[in-house]
Design a protein around this motif. Structure first.
Motif, PDB file in Angstrom:
ATOM      1  N   ALA A   1      -3.861   4.942   7.017  1.00 32.84           N
ATOM      2  CA  ALA A   1      -5.308   4.904   7.219  1.00 32.84           C
ATOM      3  C   ALA A   1      -5.758   3.526   7.691  1.00 32.84           C
ATOM      4  O   ALA A   1      -6.620   3.405   8.571  1.00 32.84           O
ATOM      5  CB  ALA A   1      -6.030   5.284   5.924  1.00 32.84           C
ATOM      6  N   TYR A   2      -5.171   2.481   7.119  1.00 32.35           N
ATOM      7  CA  TYR A   2      -5.528   1.131   7.548  1.00 32.35           C
ATOM      8  C   TYR A   2      -5.136   0.908   9.004  1.00 32.35           C
ATOM      9  O   TYR A   2      -5.940   0.426   9.816  1.00 32.35           O
ATOM     10  CB  TYR A   2      -4.837   0.093   6.660  1.00 32.35           C
ATOM     11  N   LEU A   3      -3.902   1.239   9.350  1.00 31.81           N
ATOM     12  CA  LEU A   3      -3.419   0.999  10.708  1.00 31.81           C
ATOM     13  C   LEU A   3      -4.194   1.809  11.736  1.00 31.81           C
ATOM     14  O   LEU A   3      -4.401   1.353  12.867  1.00 31.81           O
ATOM     15  CB  LEU A   3      -1.927   1.318  10.795  1.00 31.81           C
ATOM     16  N   ALA A   4      -4.636   2.994  11.348  1.00 31.62           N
ATOM     17  CA  ALA A   4      -5.377   3.843  12.291  1.00 31.62           C
ATOM     18  C   ALA A   4      -6.692   3.213  12.713  1.00 31.62           C
ATOM     19  O   ALA A   4      -7.155   3.417  13.840  1.00 31.62           O
ATOM     20  CB  ALA A   4      -5.629   5.212  11.669  1.00 31.62           C
ATOM     21  N   GLY A   5      -7.291   2.439  11.829  1.00 32.67           N
ATOM     22  CA  GLY A   5      -8.584   1.841  12.159  1.00 32.67           C
ATOM     23  C   GLY A   5      -8.551   0.336  12.294  1.00 32.67           C
ATOM     24  O   GLY A   5      -9.601  -0.302  12.445  1.00 32.67           O
ATOM     25  N   ALA A   6      -7.358  -0.267  12.271  1.00 32.36           N
ATOM     26  CA  ALA A   6      -7.260  -1.726  12.276  1.00 32.36           C
ATOM     27  C   ALA A   6      -7.632  -2.299  13.643  1.00 32.36           C
ATOM     28  O   ALA A   6      -7.220  -1.783  14.684  1.00 32.36           O
ATOM     29  CB  ALA A   6      -5.849  -2.153  11.901  1.00 32.36           C
ATOM     30  N   GLU A   7      -8.412  -3.367  13.622  1.00 37.13           N
ATOM     31  CA  GLU A   7      -8.744  -4.110  14.836  1.00 37.13           C
ATOM     32  C   GLU A   7      -7.920  -5.396  14.814  1.00 37.13           C
ATOM     33  O   GLU A   7      -8.239  -6.338  14.095  1.00 37.13           O
ATOM     34  CB  GLU A   7     -10.244  -4.412  14.882  1.00 37.13           C
ATOM     35  N   LEU A   8      -6.871  -5.432  15.604  1.00 36.20           N
ATOM     36  CA  LEU A   8      -5.902  -6.525  15.564  1.00 36.20           C
ATOM     37  C   LEU A   8      -6.217  -7.529  16.669  1.00 36.20           C
ATOM     38  O   LEU A   8      -5.554  -7.573  17.710  1.00 36.20           O
ATOM     39  CB  LEU A   8      -4.479  -5.980  15.697  1.00 36.20           C
ATOM     40  N   ALA A   9      -7.221  -8.336  16.430  1.00 39.45           N
ATOM     41  CA  ALA A   9      -7.637  -9.320  17.425  1.00 39.45           C
ATOM     42  C   ALA A   9      -6.611 -10.438  17.517  1.00 39.45           C
ATOM     43  O   ALA A   9      -5.980 -10.820  16.524  1.00 39.45           O
ATOM     44  CB  ALA A   9      -9.002  -9.891  17.061  1.00 39.45           C
ATOM     45  N   ALA A  10      -6.448 -10.976  18.718  1.00 35.94           N
ATOM     46  CA  ALA A  10      -5.514 -12.076  18.941  1.00 35.94           C
ATOM     47  C   ALA A  10      -6.164 -13.386  18.516  1.00 35.94           C
ATOM     48  O   ALA A  10      -6.906 -13.997  19.275  1.00 35.94           O
ATOM     49  CB  ALA A  10      -5.099 -12.126  20.402  1.00 35.94           C
ATOM     50  N   ARG A  11      -5.873 -13.823  17.306  1.00 40.83           N
ATOM     51  CA  ARG A  11      -6.432 -15.090  16.837  1.00 40.83           C
ATOM     52  C   ARG A  11      -5.767 -16.273  17.536  1.00 40.83           C
ATOM     53  O   ARG A  11      -6.384 -17.310  17.753  1.00 40.83           O
ATOM     54  CB  ARG A  11      -6.244 -15.204  15.322  1.00 40.83           C
TER      55      ARG A  11
ATOM     56  N   LEU B   1       0.829  -1.206   0.000  1.00 36.93           N
ATOM     57  CA  LEU B   1       0.000   0.000   0.000  1.00 36.93           C
ATOM     58  C   LEU B   1       0.867   1.261   0.000  1.00 36.93           C
ATOM     59  O   LEU B   1       2.014   1.240   0.449  1.00 36.93           O
ATOM     60  CB  LEU B   1      -0.894   0.027   1.249  1.00 36.93           C
ATOM     61  N   THR B   2       0.299   2.344  -0.468  1.00 35.96           N
ATOM     62  CA  THR B   2       0.976   3.626  -0.356  1.00 35.96           C
ATOM     63  C   THR B   2       1.075   4.005   1.118  1.00 35.96           C
ATOM     64  O   THR B   2       0.290   3.526   1.943  1.00 35.96           O
ATOM     65  CB  THR B   2       0.211   4.725  -1.103  1.00 35.96           C
ATOM     66  N   PRO B   3       2.025   4.863   1.487  1.00 34.50           N
ATOM     67  CA  PRO B   3       2.137   5.253   2.902  1.00 34.50           C
ATOM     68  C   PRO B   3       0.838   5.812   3.477  1.00 34.50           C
ATOM     69  O   PRO B   3       0.466   5.485   4.612  1.00 34.50           O
ATOM     70  CB  PRO B   3       3.248   6.313   2.875  1.00 34.50           C
ATOM     71  N   ASP B   4       0.125   6.632   2.704  1.00 32.48           N
ATOM     72  CA  ASP B   4      -1.129   7.199   3.204  1.00 32.48           C
ATOM     73  C   ASP B   4      -2.186   6.115   3.408  1.00 32.48           C
ATOM     74  O   ASP B   4      -2.910   6.122   4.413  1.00 32.48           O
ATOM     75  CB  ASP B   4      -1.662   8.255   2.230  1.00 32.48           C
ATOM     76  N   ALA B   5      -2.284   5.194   2.463  1.00 25.44           N
ATOM     77  CA  ALA B   5      -3.273   4.117   2.584  1.00 25.44           C
ATOM     78  C   ALA B   5      -2.938   3.204   3.757  1.00 25.44           C
ATOM     79  O   ALA B   5      -3.840   2.755   4.481  1.00 25.44           O
ATOM     80  CB  ALA B   5      -3.348   3.324   1.285  1.00 25.44           C
ATOM     81  N   LEU B   6      -1.663   2.928   3.965  1.00 26.93           N
ATOM     82  CA  LEU B   6      -1.271   2.074   5.082  1.00 26.93           C
ATOM     83  C   LEU B   6      -1.541   2.764   6.416  1.00 26.93           C
ATOM     84  O   LEU B   6      -2.028   2.119   7.365  1.00 26.93           O
ATOM     85  CB  LEU B   6       0.206   1.701   4.968  1.00 26.93           C
TER      86      LEU B   6
END
Length: 265
Positions: free
Chosen positions: A168-178, A161-166
Motif C-alpha cells: 500500500a505504501y509503495l503504490a502511493g509513494a512519491e519518490l522525489a529525487a532529493r 511493515l507487513t507485506p500488505d502495508a508495504l
C-alpha cells in the motif's frame, strides 16, 4: 489528512469531527513557519479561508496562537502537547539518554525516530535527538519530520511493515529525487527494503542531502515488532562507510537492544 480522506472518514463514521480535524491541520501548518496569515494557512492546508479563519480565532482564544497584525504565530501553549507524548511514551522517555550516550561515545549525531502517524508511513518523526553539529541544511530537532524512503531510519521502519502495508505504501509513494543518488524507482526501493529486512540495518549515502551518510537499526518491543529506529548520521567527508559498518553499527545494535529492554521492563 487530505480533504478527500476526511470526507471518507466522515462518511464511514459519524463520530469523526471535521472541525477538530481542521483545527489540528491548521496547527500543523505552522511547522517551519515563523507566522502565517489566514490566506497562507488556507493554501498550506487546502481548507477554505473561512474555516481557517475560525480555526485560528479559536486557537487564539485557547492560547495556542497569537495574532500579530494580519498574521498568527505559535505560542508557548503548544509545548505541553508534545511534552505529553515525550513523557508518556516509554521509548521516547528512555531514548534520550541512549542517543546522548551514542553521540558522546562516537562523536556523531544520533536520533530515535518513529513513523509520523499522520502520514501513513510516508514520513518519520524524530522523538529523541542528540546532535554534534548541523549535518543537514535545516535544523533537526525533536519533532522534525523527514521522508521515509530516503532516510536510514525510514527504511528500517518501512522494511518492518507487513507485506500488505508495504504494498500500500509503495503504490502511493512519491519518490522525489532529493539528490542525484536518491532511489526514485519503486522496484529499486522495494529491493533495497528487502535487503534491509534481511540484514537488520539500513544505510543511506547522499540520498537525502549530498554528503550526508547515515546508518540505522530497529528498536523492537517485547513481541519483536520494530517500533522505532535508532540511527547515527555524519558527513561523508568525516566518516566512510567502513567506519559506519564496523564501528557505529555494533554500537547502534547494542544500544537498540538496551533501549528495547529498559523501555518495556
Amino acid at each position: 489528512m487530505a480533504e478527500e480522506v476526511k470526507e471518507k472518514a466522515e462518511a464511514l463514521d459519524p463520530r469523526f469531527m471535521t472541525s477538530l480535524a481542521r483545527g489540528l491541520e491548521v496547527l500543523a501548518a505552522f511547522e517551519g513557519q515563523e507566522g502565517l496569515s489566514v490566506t497562507q494557512a488556507a493554501k498550506l492546508t487546502g481548507l477554505p479561508r473561512s474555516a481557517v479563519g475560525r480555526c485560528l480565532f479559536t486557537l487564539e482564544r485557547l492560547g495556542y496562537v497569537a495574532a500579530e497584525g494580519t498574521s498568527y504565530r505559535l505560542c508557548p501553549g503548544v509545548l505541553p502537547l508534545g511534552r505529553a507524548f515525550l513523557l508518556g511514551d516509554s521509548l521516547a522517555r528512555a531514548g534520550q539518554p541512549v542517543v546522548e550516550a551514542l553521540r558522546d561515545r562516537l562523536g556523531e549525531s544520533s536520533s530515535l525516530a518513529m513513523f509520523d502517524t499522520r502520514s501513513r508511513h510516508r514520513a518519520v518523526l524524530y522523538v529523541c535527538r542528540a546532535e554534534t553539529m548541523r549535518i543537514i541544511s535545516v535544523p533537526l530537532l525533536i519533532g522534525s519530520m523527514l521522508p521515509s524512503y530516503c532516510t536510514s531510519n525510514g527504511r528500517v521502519l518501512l522494511a518492518a511493515l507487513t507485506p500488505d502495508a508495504l504494498r500500500a505504501y509503495l503504490a502511493g509513494a512519491e519518490l522525489a529525487a532529493r539528490t542525484a543518488k536518491t532511489l526514485t524507482n519503486t522496484q529499486a526501493l522495494q529491493a533495497e527494503l528487502a535487503r534491509v529486512r534481511d540484514q537488520g540495518w539500513a544505510m543511506t549515502d547522499g540520498e537525502l542531502e549530498p554528503g550526508l551518510r547515515s546508518i540505522a537499526v530497529p528498536v523492537r518491543g517485547p513481541d519483536g515488532q520494530a517500533l522505532a529506529a535508532l540511527n547515527l548520521a555524519t558527513q561523508s567527508a568525516h566518516r566512510d562507510q567502513g567506519w559506519l559498518l564496523h564501528t557505529a553499527l555494533p554500537e547502534l545494535q547494542a544500544a537498540a537492544a538496551h533501549l528495547g529492554r529498559v523501555a518495556f521492563r
